[in-house]
Write a protein that holds these residues in place. Structure first.
Motif, PDB file in Angstrom:
ATOM      1  N   TYR A   9       0.820  -1.211   0.000  1.00 52.14           N
ATOM      2  CA  TYR A   9       0.000   0.000   0.000  1.00 52.14           C
ATOM      3  C   TYR A   9       0.853   1.260   0.000  1.00 52.14           C
ATOM      4  O   TYR A   9       0.451   2.277  -0.550  1.00 52.14           O
ATOM      5  N   TYR A  10       2.019   1.202   0.611  1.00 52.41           N
ATOM      6  CA  TYR A  10       2.934   2.353   0.607  1.00 52.41           C
ATOM      7  C   TYR A  10       3.223   2.792  -0.824  1.00 52.41           C
ATOM      8  O   TYR A  10       3.285   3.991  -1.111  1.00 52.41           O
ATOM      9  N   PHE A  11       3.388   1.836  -1.709  1.00 48.66           N
ATOM     10  CA  PHE A  11       3.707   2.154  -3.106  1.00 48.66           C
ATOM     11  C   PHE A  11       2.465   2.453  -3.946  1.00 48.66           C
ATOM     12  O   PHE A  11       2.584   3.000  -5.034  1.00 48.66           O
ATOM     13  N   ILE A  12       1.311   2.106  -3.450  1.00 40.06           N
ATOM     14  CA  ILE A  12       0.073   2.340  -4.194  1.00 40.06           C
ATOM     15  C   ILE A  12      -0.580   3.654  -3.771  1.00 40.06           C
ATOM     16  O   ILE A  12      -0.902   4.498  -4.607  1.00 40.06           O
ATOM     17  N   CYS A  13      -0.791   3.840  -2.455  1.00 44.62           N
ATOM     18  CA  CYS A  13      -1.516   5.015  -1.976  1.00 44.62           C
ATOM     19  C   CYS A  13      -1.317   5.170  -0.475  1.00 44.62           C
ATOM     20  O   CYS A  13      -1.691   4.290   0.302  1.00 44.62           O
ATOM     21  N   ALA A  14      -0.748   6.302  -0.065  1.00 49.35           N
ATOM     22  CA  ALA A  14      -0.505   6.558   1.358  1.00 49.35           C
ATOM     23  C   ALA A  14      -1.818   6.627   2.146  1.00 49.35           C
ATOM     24  O   ALA A  14      -1.878   6.226   3.307  1.00 49.35           O
ATOM     25  N   ARG A  15      -2.874   7.119   1.514  1.00 54.52           N
ATOM     26  CA  ARG A  15      -4.171   7.196   2.186  1.00 54.52           C
ATOM     27  C   ARG A  15      -4.697   5.781   2.490  1.00 54.52           C
ATOM     28  O   ARG A  15      -5.179   5.508   3.588  1.00 54.52           O
ATOM     29  N   LEU A 123      14.478  -0.638   2.326  1.00 54.34           N
ATOM     30  CA  LEU A 123      13.361  -1.151   3.118  1.00 54.34           C
ATOM     31  C   LEU A 123      13.332  -0.547   4.518  1.00 54.34           C
ATOM     32  O   LEU A 123      12.261  -0.233   5.037  1.00 54.34           O
ATOM     33  N   ASP A 124      14.503  -0.369   5.121  1.00 55.81           N
ATOM     34  CA  ASP A 124      14.551   0.294   6.429  1.00 55.81           C
ATOM     35  C   ASP A 124      13.957   1.697   6.327  1.00 55.81           C
ATOM     36  O   ASP A 124      13.194   2.126   7.198  1.00 55.81           O
ATOM     37  N   GLU A 125      14.269   2.416   5.250  1.00 55.40           N
ATOM     38  CA  GLU A 125      13.727   3.761   5.035  1.00 55.40           C
ATOM     39  C   GLU A 125      12.219   3.710   4.781  1.00 55.40           C
ATOM     40  O   GLU A 125      11.464   4.534   5.303  1.00 55.40           O
ATOM     41  N   ILE A 126      11.779   2.754   4.001  1.00 55.72           N
ATOM     42  CA  ILE A 126      10.351   2.597   3.691  1.00 55.72           C
ATOM     43  C   ILE A 126       9.571   2.300   4.975  1.00 55.72           C
ATOM     44  O   ILE A 126       8.511   2.880   5.222  1.00 55.72           O
ATOM     45  N   ILE A 127      10.092   1.405   5.789  1.00 52.66           N
ATOM     46  CA  ILE A 127       9.427   1.045   7.047  1.00 52.66           C
ATOM     47  C   ILE A 127       9.327   2.264   7.957  1.00 52.66           C
ATOM     48  O   ILE A 127       8.272   2.529   8.545  1.00 52.66           O
ATOM     49  N   ASP A 128      10.397   3.059   8.050  1.00 54.98           N
ATOM     50  CA  ASP A 128      10.344   4.290   8.846  1.00 54.98           C
ATOM     51  C   ASP A 128       9.276   5.234   8.316  1.00 54.98           C
ATOM     52  O   ASP A 128       8.511   5.829   9.075  1.00 54.98           O
ATOM     53  N   ARG A 129       9.193   5.359   7.001  1.00 55.44           N
ATOM     54  CA  ARG A 129       8.209   6.251   6.375  1.00 55.44           C
ATOM     55  C   ARG A 129       6.786   5.735   6.608  1.00 55.44           C
ATOM     56  O   ARG A 129       5.860   6.518   6.837  1.00 55.44           O
ATOM     57  N   ILE A 130       6.609   4.425   6.583  1.00 53.93           N
ATOM     58  CA  ILE A 130       5.291   3.845   6.859  1.00 53.93           C
ATOM     59  C   ILE A 130       4.856   4.206   8.278  1.00 53.93           C
ATOM     60  O   ILE A 130       3.702   4.605   8.498  1.00 53.93           O
ATOM     61  N   TYR A 131       5.752   4.085   9.240  1.00 55.87           N
ATOM     62  CA  TYR A 131       5.414   4.470  10.612  1.00 55.87           C
ATOM     63  C   TYR A 131       5.044   5.952  10.694  1.00 55.87           C
ATOM     64  O   TYR A 131       4.113   6.330  11.408  1.00 55.87           O
ATOM     65  N   PRO A 137      -2.154  12.324  12.329  1.00 61.37           N
ATOM     66  CA  PRO A 137      -3.484  12.388  12.941  1.00 61.37           C
ATOM     67  C   PRO A 137      -4.631  12.310  11.925  1.00 61.37           C
ATOM     68  O   PRO A 137      -5.735  11.894  12.272  1.00 61.37           O
ATOM     69  N   GLN A 138      -4.373  12.686  10.690  1.00 64.50           N
ATOM     70  CA  GLN A 138      -5.374  12.657   9.626  1.00 64.50           C
ATOM     71  C   GLN A 138      -4.833  11.836   8.461  1.00 64.50           C
ATOM     72  O   GLN A 138      -3.627  11.783   8.247  1.00 64.50           O
ATOM     73  N   PRO A 139      -5.732  11.260   7.663  1.00 66.33           N
ATOM     74  CA  PRO A 139      -5.241  10.496   6.509  1.00 66.33           C
ATOM     75  C   PRO A 139      -4.642  11.413   5.458  1.00 66.33           C
ATOM     76  O   PRO A 139      -5.065  12.567   5.320  1.00 66.33           O
ATOM     77  N   PRO A 140      -3.663  10.924   4.719  1.00 63.50           N
ATOM     78  CA  PRO A 140      -3.151  11.691   3.584  1.00 63.50           C
ATOM     79  C   PRO A 140      -4.289  11.951   2.594  1.00 63.50           C
ATOM     80  O   PRO A 140      -5.320  11.269   2.618  1.00 63.50           O
ATOM     81  N   GLY A 141      -4.087  12.905   1.711  1.00 62.32           N
ATOM     82  CA  GLY A 141      -5.121  13.265   0.750  1.00 62.32           C
ATOM     83  C   GLY A 141      -5.380  12.188  -0.292  1.00 62.32           C
ATOM     84  O   GLY A 141      -4.596  11.265  -0.468  1.00 62.32           O
ATOM     85  N   VAL A 142      -6.498  12.348  -0.969  1.00 65.72           N
ATOM     86  CA  VAL A 142      -6.877  11.469  -2.071  1.00 65.72           C
ATOM     87  C   VAL A 142      -5.908  11.717  -3.221  1.00 65.72           C
ATOM     88  O   VAL A 142      -5.571  12.865  -3.524  1.00 65.72           O
ATOM     89  N   ASP A 155     -15.256   4.352  -2.592  1.00 66.87           N
ATOM     90  CA  ASP A 155     -16.440   5.021  -2.050  1.00 66.87           C
ATOM     91  C   ASP A 155     -16.100   5.808  -0.789  1.00 66.87           C
ATOM     92  O   ASP A 155     -16.618   6.903  -0.573  1.00 66.87           O
ATOM     93  N   PHE A 156     -15.236   5.262   0.026  1.00 63.46           N
ATOM     94  CA  PHE A 156     -14.835   5.959   1.255  1.00 63.46           C
ATOM     95  C   PHE A 156     -14.121   7.267   0.914  1.00 63.46           C
ATOM     96  O   PHE A 156     -14.417   8.312   1.490  1.00 63.46           O
ATOM     97  N   CYS A 157     -13.198   7.211  -0.012  1.00 63.34           N
ATOM     98  CA  CYS A 157     -12.394   8.392  -0.344  1.00 63.34           C
ATOM     99  C   CYS A 157     -13.172   9.453  -1.119  1.00 63.34           C
ATOM    100  O   CYS A 157     -12.894  10.642  -0.983  1.00 63.34           O
ATOM    101  N   TYR A 158     -14.119   9.028  -1.920  1.00 63.20           N
ATOM    102  CA  TYR A 158     -14.802   9.966  -2.802  1.00 63.20           C
ATOM    103  C   TYR A 158     -16.234  10.283  -2.385  1.00 63.20           C
ATOM    104  O   TYR A 158     -16.947  10.969  -3.110  1.00 63.20           O
TER     105      TYR A 158
END
Length: 164
Positions: A9-15, A123-131, A137-142, A155-158
Motif C-alpha cells: 500500500y505504501y507504493f500504491i496510496c498513502a491514504r 526497506l529500512d527507510e520505507i518502514i520508517d516512512r510507513i510508521y 493524525p489525519q489520513p493523507p489526501g486522495v 467510495d470511502f475516499c470519494y
C-alpha cells in the motif's frame, strides 16, 4: 509491526495505507480482492509450503529456494516487487536466505526477485516512512489516480459530505 500489505500500500496510496493501518479495512468482499483470494487458493498446489504466516508476513508459498507470490496482473509491479523484497528481508532476519518469484497469471510470466544490501537499506527507510504515515493524525489526501476507480476504498475516499 509493518506487514507485507502495508509495504504494498505504501507504493500504491498513502491514504489507503493509513486507513488500513487504522483498521478501516474495506477489502473484504471487494470483487478484485476476492479474485486475488481465489487465485491464491488455486496456485502452487505442489509447493513445499503454502500460505505460510510468520509474525508480520504472509507468504503465498515457499518452493525450494524460492518464496513465491502470485498476482493476477503486473499493474502494480513496483508494489509487488517491494512486498516480496520485504518478505525476503524478514526471512533473512530470521536466518532464511531465499530468492523470490512473482508470477503474473494474466500475462503468463514470472519475475525473479533477489534481495540486495541496497534493497535492505531502502526497506529500512520505507518502514520508517510507513510508521510516519501511520502516526499522522489525519489520513493523507486522495491521490486522484486512475487506479482509484478499482480500489476497495473508492467510495470511502470519494464520498461527498452532506450539506448541513
Amino acid at each position: 509491526m509493518v506487514s507485507g500489505v502495508q509495504i504494498q500500500y505504501y507504493f500504491i496510496c498513502a491514504r489507503k495505507l493509513w486507513l488500513f493501518s487504522k483498521n478501516i479495512q474495506l477489502e473484504e468482499g471487494h470483487e478484485r480482492v476476492q479474485a486475488g483470494k481465489l487465485l491464491h487458493e488455486r496456485s502452487y498446489k505442489s509447493a513445499d509450503k503454502k500460505e505460510l504466516a510468520i509474525d508480520n508476513i504472509k507468504i503465498d508459498a515457499i518452493d525450494g529456494e524460492y518464496v513465491r507470490e502470485v498476482k493476477v496482473t503486473s499493474r502494480m509491479t513496483k508494489a509487488d516487487r517491494w512486498q516480496l523484497l520485504f518478505y525476503l528481508y524478514e526471512l533473512k532476519k530470521r536466518g532464511l536466505n531465499k530468492k523470490g518469484l512473482i508470477s503474473y497469471t494474466k500475462e503468463k510470466r514470472t519475475e525473479e526477485v533477489i534481495l540486495t544490501e541496497d534493497d535492505e537499506q531502502k526497506l529500512d527507510e520505507i518502514i520508517d516512512r510507513i510508521y510516519e504515515i501511520m502516526e499522522q493524525p489525519q489520513p493523507p489526501g486522495v491521490i486522484n489516480a486512475p487506479i482509484c476507480t478499482k480500489c476497495a476504498y473508492y467510495d470511502f475516499c470519494y464520498a461527498e459530505e452532506g450539506d448541513d
